[in-house]
Design a protein around this motif. Structure first.
Motif, PDB file in Angstrom:
ATOM      1  N   THR A  16       0.835  -1.205   0.000  1.00 36.62           N
ATOM      2  CA  THR A  16       0.000   0.000   0.000  1.00 36.62           C
ATOM      3  C   THR A  16       0.866   1.250   0.000  1.00 36.62           C
ATOM      4  O   THR A  16       0.609   2.211  -0.728  1.00 36.62           O
ATOM      5  CB  THR A  16      -0.921   0.011   1.233  1.00 36.62           C
ATOM      6  OG1 THR A  16      -1.618  -1.227   1.324  1.00 36.62           O
ATOM      7  CG2 THR A  16      -1.928   1.150   1.144  1.00 36.62           C
ATOM      8  N   PHE A  19       2.307   2.111  -3.395  1.00 42.09           N
ATOM      9  CA  PHE A  19       1.306   2.714  -4.273  1.00 42.09           C
ATOM     10  C   PHE A  19       1.103   4.191  -3.928  1.00 42.09           C
ATOM     11  O   PHE A  19       1.026   5.050  -4.821  1.00 42.09           O
ATOM     12  CB  PHE A  19      -0.026   1.967  -4.162  1.00 42.09           C
ATOM     13  CG  PHE A  19      -1.175   2.708  -4.775  1.00 42.09           C
ATOM     14  CD1 PHE A  19      -1.273   2.840  -6.153  1.00 42.09           C
ATOM     15  CD2 PHE A  19      -2.150   3.309  -3.973  1.00 42.09           C
ATOM     16  CE1 PHE A  19      -2.328   3.555  -6.729  1.00 42.09           C
ATOM     17  CE2 PHE A  19      -3.198   4.016  -4.534  1.00 42.09           C
ATOM     18  CZ  PHE A  19      -3.291   4.137  -5.918  1.00 42.09           C
ATOM     19  N   ARG A  50      -8.165   2.589 -10.327  1.00 43.28           N
ATOM     20  CA  ARG A  50      -7.437   1.704 -11.234  1.00 43.28           C
ATOM     21  C   ARG A  50      -6.688   0.620 -10.455  1.00 43.28           C
ATOM     22  O   ARG A  50      -6.585  -0.527 -10.903  1.00 43.28           O
ATOM     23  CB  ARG A  50      -6.470   2.526 -12.074  1.00 43.28           C
ATOM     24  CG  ARG A  50      -5.732   1.725 -13.139  1.00 43.28           C
ATOM     25  CD  ARG A  50      -4.679   2.580 -13.810  1.00 43.28           C
ATOM     26  NE  ARG A  50      -5.248   3.770 -14.464  1.00 43.28           N
ATOM     27  CZ  ARG A  50      -4.508   4.742 -14.979  1.00 43.28           C
ATOM     28  NH1 ARG A  50      -3.179   4.692 -14.886  1.00 43.28           N
ATOM     29  NH2 ARG A  50      -5.086   5.770 -15.567  1.00 43.28           N
ATOM     30  N   ARG A  51      -6.172   0.975  -9.287  1.00 40.85           N
ATOM     31  CA  ARG A  51      -5.394   0.023  -8.473  1.00 40.85           C
ATOM     32  C   ARG A  51      -6.292  -0.904  -7.667  1.00 40.85           C
ATOM     33  O   ARG A  51      -5.845  -1.928  -7.141  1.00 40.85           O
ATOM     34  CB  ARG A  51      -4.454   0.799  -7.532  1.00 40.85           C
ATOM     35  CG  ARG A  51      -3.580  -0.064  -6.635  1.00 40.85           C
ATOM     36  CD  ARG A  51      -2.702  -1.004  -7.438  1.00 40.85           C
ATOM     37  NE  ARG A  51      -1.823  -1.795  -6.610  1.00 40.85           N
ATOM     38  CZ  ARG A  51      -2.180  -2.902  -5.950  1.00 40.85           C
ATOM     39  NH1 ARG A  51      -3.430  -3.323  -6.020  1.00 40.85           N
ATOM     40  NH2 ARG A  51      -1.307  -3.581  -5.236  1.00 40.85           N
ATOM     41  N   ILE A 105      -5.234  -1.228   0.736  1.00 39.36           N
ATOM     42  CA  ILE A 105      -5.176  -2.239  -0.314  1.00 39.36           C
ATOM     43  C   ILE A 105      -5.194  -3.605   0.369  1.00 39.36           C
ATOM     44  O   ILE A 105      -4.365  -3.870   1.251  1.00 39.36           O
ATOM     45  CB  ILE A 105      -3.915  -2.088  -1.183  1.00 39.36           C
ATOM     46  CG1 ILE A 105      -3.938  -0.759  -1.955  1.00 39.36           C
ATOM     47  CG2 ILE A 105      -3.786  -3.271  -2.158  1.00 39.36           C
ATOM     48  CD1 ILE A 105      -2.683  -0.498  -2.775  1.00 39.36           C
TER      49      ILE A 105
END
Length: 255
Positions: A16, A19, A50-51, A105
């Motif tokens: 995470t 990102f 998108r992720r 995430i």
């Protein structure tokens, strides 16, 4: 309650964090004179979607603020330092912009903030940003097993004092992991040798923030945006870190 993370959980938080670092790099490259804050907000939303990440800010509703937060990033300009609501504002040459972001995430959170100058920079603004970055580095260096929470706070405080900036203690760092805010609170001012002993697996968001001329704050009518009370410019630097058996890991470091 303080929850220590396993090495595998720290690694997941690092995914995470990586990102977030990439997202902040992307926004920093786009933050030029004439760019609207709302464009940066929409770009952050695009990258998060998108992720497959989840914003920790969307619908965030603490005891301050006015209604749930309905953005995915805090964008604070010049004398604004924390919780800046993205709004219809075109960046100007020399603006100081702080970008603050927390996402999850696969259930693991990281949190980071970065202050940059848009266009041409004033020396005094670069000095202020350098102070928060150095204070953050000092706090991270103190995050070793056997040290105490106060050692982190004192390290941050020492850098602020050396630069001549005063510290507001109403907002500081915090634990995080499965959620954005966990125990413990990490003050930006404190006494070495005091507080909880640091142990491997402790994950913290350290976030020194200074205003050039004051330690007092005021709120905008939106109930979120926090500014220096004297209108002086501000800076905020934040990383998510993990205490390990050796050197601390910076989970939100740029690649």
């Amino acid at each position: 309650m303080v929850e220590l993370k396993t090495p595998e959980e720290v690694s997941a938080m690092g995914v995470t964090g990586a990102f977030i670092a990439e997202l902040l790099d992307d926004l920093a490259s786009r933050a030029r004179p004439g760019v609207n804050l709302l464009d940066l907000e929409m770009r952050a939303r695009e990258l998060i979607d998108r992720r497959g990440a989840v914003s920790c800010y969307w619908d965030y509703a603490p005891d301050f603020g006015r209604g749930p937060f309905r953005n995915v990033i805090c964008l604070s300009v010049n004398d604004a330092v924390l919780h800046g609501l993205p709004h219809d504002y075109a960046l100007r040459d020399g603006d100081v912009l702080t970008m603050d972001l927390a996402v999850s995430i696969d259930g693991w959170v990281a949190d980071s903030a970065r202050t940059i100058v848009v266009g041409r920079a004033r020396a005094e603004d670069l000095r202020l940003i350098a102070a928060t970055e150095e204070a953050l580095a000092a706090g991270i260096a103190a995050a070793r097993p056997g040290n105490r929470l106060g050692d982190i706070s004192a390290a941050i405080d020492t850098v602020a004092d050396a630069y001549g900036y005063r510290i507001n203690t109403q907002f500081g760092g915090h634990g995080l992991g499965r959620t954005m805010h966990e125990d413990p609170h990490v003050a930006n001012r404190g006494r070495a040798g005091r507080g909880m002993k640091l142990r491997p697996g402790l994950t913290l968001a350290l976030e020194p923030w200074f205003a050039a001329g004051t330690d007092q704050i005021v709120y905008d009518p939106d109930g979120w945006t926090i500014r220096s009370a004297d209108g002086s410019r501000t800076s905020h630097s934040e990383h998510t870190i993990a205490v390990t058996e050796g050197r601390p890991l910076i989970l939100t470091a740029a690649g």
